[in-house]
Write an enzyme that holds these catalytic residues in place. Structure first.
Site, PDB file in Angstrom:
ATOM      1  N   GLU A  42      -3.307  17.215   7.800  1.00  0.00           N
ATOM      2  CA  GLU A  42      -3.306  17.450   6.364  1.00  0.00           C
ATOM      3  C   GLU A  42      -4.555  16.909   5.663  1.00  0.00           C
ATOM      4  OE1 GLU A  42       0.670  17.080   5.086  1.00  0.00           O
ATOM      5  OE2 GLU A  42       0.127  16.773   3.002  1.00  0.00           O
TER       6      GLU A  42
ATOM      7  N   TYR B 129       6.124   6.795   6.197  1.00  0.00           N
ATOM      8  CA  TYR B 129       5.949   7.891   5.255  1.00  0.00           C
ATOM      9  C   TYR B 129       6.726   7.636   3.956  1.00  0.00           C
ATOM     10  CZ  TYR B 129       5.508  12.583   3.522  1.00  0.00           C
ATOM     11  OH  TYR B 129       5.218  13.644   2.746  1.00  0.00           O
TER      12      TYR B 129
END
Ligand SMILES: [Zn+2]
Lengths: 71, 703
Positions: free
Chosen positions: B5, B315
């Site tokens: 990403e 995360y």
């Protein structure tokens, strides 16, 4: 339709819907203040506008009433 | 090929998977990729920069309804996104001789969609042949493990992400255009007034709260305050009824208690045990960070994201309040024990049974936010450090023992009146010891009295108090409300909260509705209340979740959303004229309030306005007669904060007074402040604050 003498929004009855509700509140709550603190109508208006947490529309409507009645 | 990403994530992944831990970074112009060797495999690790593709309208015209769109490279929609072009070209070029594609973006809706669109439009490959790495932190062991256990792509998740973009695009584009064009028709101005699927309801929550505050009329009550003496020591006692509703009742209590001697009847002790708070999910982290550190939710998310990319925490976009069994808690604690600040606490916890307290909320993809135990690879900024400390301490505290405290209350009696004095004693800190600076309590010992003692009530007063209005929203409380109402997602909410403010619908950080906010809210409430209603949005939100669980599909949800939107737009069109007029009136009030600062003291017939210097970009006050070359009156303005005129003039110099709202601070001054004889002290204080602030900014990334 003409406009609210306080804020210039479209008016419903005497005021716009916000200031009308504020006006109704001021009239309605007087009873409770009278019982609790024994204030006259005029004393009550002065008192409310002196309290910091009083809402803006309530304050504006009181100012208007006091001016009109020459209080 | 592994599609990641962001560049930082690409590097982490490449290092973790490379057998020698030193992948080769291949530079190509302004961009790059990584090559590594993993057993028999040659890996190419490429990166996106968040979304590489965005939705663009396919029909012509800046009008509505516009329902057709397609995914195109981001730079076609956003001309500023020039850095995207070489990245797409690089991925395209590298994709030619690839045996297998692996999506290694963040494991969530957005990440899955970024991976999918990249495969489809940049790699030009069939996503159904690709694989997916699933991980919750960027640590080597977890990344290795994810690579060894590849999954299929999660298509329901991707579809749900895709439709979220499509529906948001449909509603945002069409409703914003409808509002903007209504104004254009009514007054000929082009002023973009935006709204959206979640933004409308968020605005409505703020407006309704504002109404309650504006209509608030306080009621009086009286509180009895008693100062007493016992063994020559002063005690403050509270009366057993906290609120006395009339002044006469208050007086009679005062009369009957004054100067009497009361007796200590009983001392009550109530022991309370409090378990640790559950592990953090994003929203509880955001609200604790706001409470203790003053960070806005969007800032907390950014900082947490950067800690995650630094391998320091797991995360952060998670709803879970649980630390699953398969998480190696021992390894994390051992990791933390090698950090000086945390060594003692980690070692103590490691001696125990390692049974963390768990919360109720879950998340299908990620555990609760926790430290990874790895030392951050990059030095943390002071703000990151503070947030990291909060996360680590919360993690420690979930292993702690319960907090035990005693609530003490002495009941003191005179005739039929009761008085109290209270104390609070912490018996055992338990988990609060780990939570440290983030645990606040007021320990207070009970005065040294015993049952049967007599106490002299020397001063008794009834103090008048007033009821208080509901509190305004702050960024954290608005975010919480959106979450409770199930509006938006954990990754979009903080942006929506910010947008209500950044679009000028509220003033500064306090979520006080601006005139523009009123104008939009009142108009929509009057004519198109569906655009403010949380109902429609909540329903859509549910359907999008159903896609994720395979209960419905994208086509039928999209068809329904379109039909719904078309009927809203049809109704809007019918009322366009009235809506336009009302918005214009509101805008006029807004401009009047925000930009006009009364008549010009120099020329008399001009109006003072806030203007921006085209040369320096700095704002100042200028006269409306400047353009005609008639008047050159100007006043400087403070450059930070929202300026609103007050209905009064300065007592020292007679100039217009203004209110400046900057961050959490409000101050009043006059427009002549730099010259005003009464304000030289203020000016000095501002200078001092400024130099302090710039020192602070030098040491910390600016907020
Ligand atoms: Zn009004």
């Amino acid at each position: 339709m003409s406009i609210c003498p306080i804020c210039g929004r479209d008016k419903q009855d005497k005021f716009c819907s916000y200031h009308q509700t504020a006006y109704d509140n001021v009239k309605e709550m007087y009873g409770q203040w009278k019982t609790a603190a024994g204030l006259s109508w005029e004393e009550y208006l002065h008192k409310i506008s002196d309290i910091e947490s009083t809402g803006r529309w309530i304050r504006e409507v009181i100012e208007f009433i006091m001016q009109q009645d020459g209080l | 090929m592994l599609v990641t990403e962001k560049p930082t994530a690409a590097k982490k992944i490449a290092v973790a998977l490379d057998d020698s831990k030193s992948p080769r970074e291949v530079k190509k112009g302004r961009t790059s990729y990584f090559e590594c060797k993993c057993g028999n495999d040659d890996l190419v690790v490429v990166y996106a920069l968040g979304h590489l593709f965005e939705l663009m309208q396919t029909e012509k015209g800046w009008t509505y309804p516009r329902l057709e769109n397609e995914w195109v490279p981001k730079y076609e929609v956003d001309k500023k996104a020039t850095n995207i072009k070489p990245i797409i070209a690089l991925i395209k070029g590298l994709s030619k001789n690839i045996d297998m594609f692996v999506v290694a973006t963040d494991y969530d809706i957005e990440g899955s969609l970024i991976g999918y669109l990249t495969l489809l439009y940049a790699c030009k490959t069939d996503p159904s042949n690709a694989k997916r790495m699933r991980f919750s932190s960027l640590t080597e062991s977890e990344l290795r493990n994810a690579f060894d256990n590849l999954h299929e792509l999660d298509f329901p998740l991707i579809e749900s992400g895709q439709i979220r973009h499509e529906v948001d695009w449909l509603y945002g584009i069409n409703m914003t255009r409808a509002l903007t064009l209504a104004i254009k028709k009514a007054a000929g101005w082009f002023k973009i007034v935006s709204t959206g699927r979640v933004q409308g309801p968020a605005l409505s929550f703020v407006a309704q709260r504002e109404k309650e505050i504006n209509l608030f009329l306080p009621l009086p009550y009286w509180m009895i305050q008693v100062v007493a003496y016992h063994n020559n020591k002063e005690l403050e006692l509270e009366y057993f009824k906290r609120h006395i509703s009339t002044v006469s009742d208050g007086k009679s209590i005062v009369e009957s208690l004054s100067d009497q001697t009361a007796i200590v009847d009983k001392i009550n002790r109530r022991t309370v045990t409090q378990l640790p708070h559950p592990p953090f999910n994003l929203s509880s982290l955001q609200s604790e960070a706001y409470r203790h550190l003053g960070y806005k939710p969007s800032r907390t998310l950014d900082l947490a994201q950067s800690l995650y990319l630094n391998s320091a925490i797991s995360y952060p976009r998670t709803s879970s309040e649980q630390l699953p069994d398969n998480l190696d808690l021992k390894a994390i604690l051992i990791g933390l024990s090698s950090m000086k600040t945390y060594a003692d606490m980690a070692v103590t916890i490691l001696k125990g049974p390692l049974k963390p307290i768990q919360g109720k909320k879950t998340d299908p993809a990620h555990p609760a936010i926790h430290p990874t135990g790895e030392k951050p690879t990059k030095k943390l900024t002071p703000s990151e450090q503070k947030l990291y400390d909060l996360i680590v301490r919360r993690f420690f505290s979930v292993f702690g023992e319960p907090l035990v405290k005693d609530h003490l209350r002495a009941d003191i009696i005179w005739e039929n009146h009761k008085l109290y004095t209270r104390g609070l004693q912490i018996q055992k800190l338990g988990w609060a010891e780990y939570y440290g600076p983030f645990f606040k309590t007021e320990e207070k010992s009970l005065p040294d009295i015993s049952e049967g003692d007599s106490i002299h009530l020397s001063s008794v007063k009834a103090e008048e108090k007033h009821t208080l209005p509901p509190a305004r929203f702050n960024p954290a409380s608005l975010l919480k409300l959106l979450e409770r109402e199930n509006l938006g997602t954990k990754s979009t909410r903080s942006r929506i909260v910010d947008s209500v403010r950044s679009r000028g619908y509220t003033i500064a950080d306090r979520f006080e509705l601006s005139t523009l906010g009123y104008a939009l809210y009142e108009t929509l409430d009057h004519y198109m209340s569906v655009m403010l209603s949380p109902e429609m949005t909540r329903q859509l939100e549910k359907e999008m979740e159903d896609i994720q669980q395979g209960k419905t599909d994208r086509d039928s949800v999209l068809a329904k959303a379109r039909t719904n939107l078309l009927s809203i737009l049809k109704e809007f069109k019918e009322k366009e004229e009235q809506i336009g007029e009302e918005l214009v009136k509101g805008l006029q009030r807004y401009w009047k309030e925000t930009e006009e600062l009364g008549p010009c003291p120099k020329c008399g017939n001009g109006v003072l306005r806030i203007v921006q210097s085209p040369k320096t970009g700095k704002r100042f006050v200028g006269c409306s007669n400047y353009k005609e070359g008639v008047c050159d009156q100007t006043f400087p303005l403070p450059q930070k904060g929202t300026v609103t005129p007050l209905e009064k003039t300065c007592p020292y110099c007679d100039h217009q007074m203004i209110k400046v709202l900057s961050g959490r601070r409000t101050w009043e001054t006059c427009i002549n402040w730099t010259e005003c004889p009464g304000r030289q002290e203020d000016l000095k204080a501002l200078d001092e604050r400024r130099s302090k602030q710039s020192k602070k900014d030098d040491g910390e990334d600016s907020s």
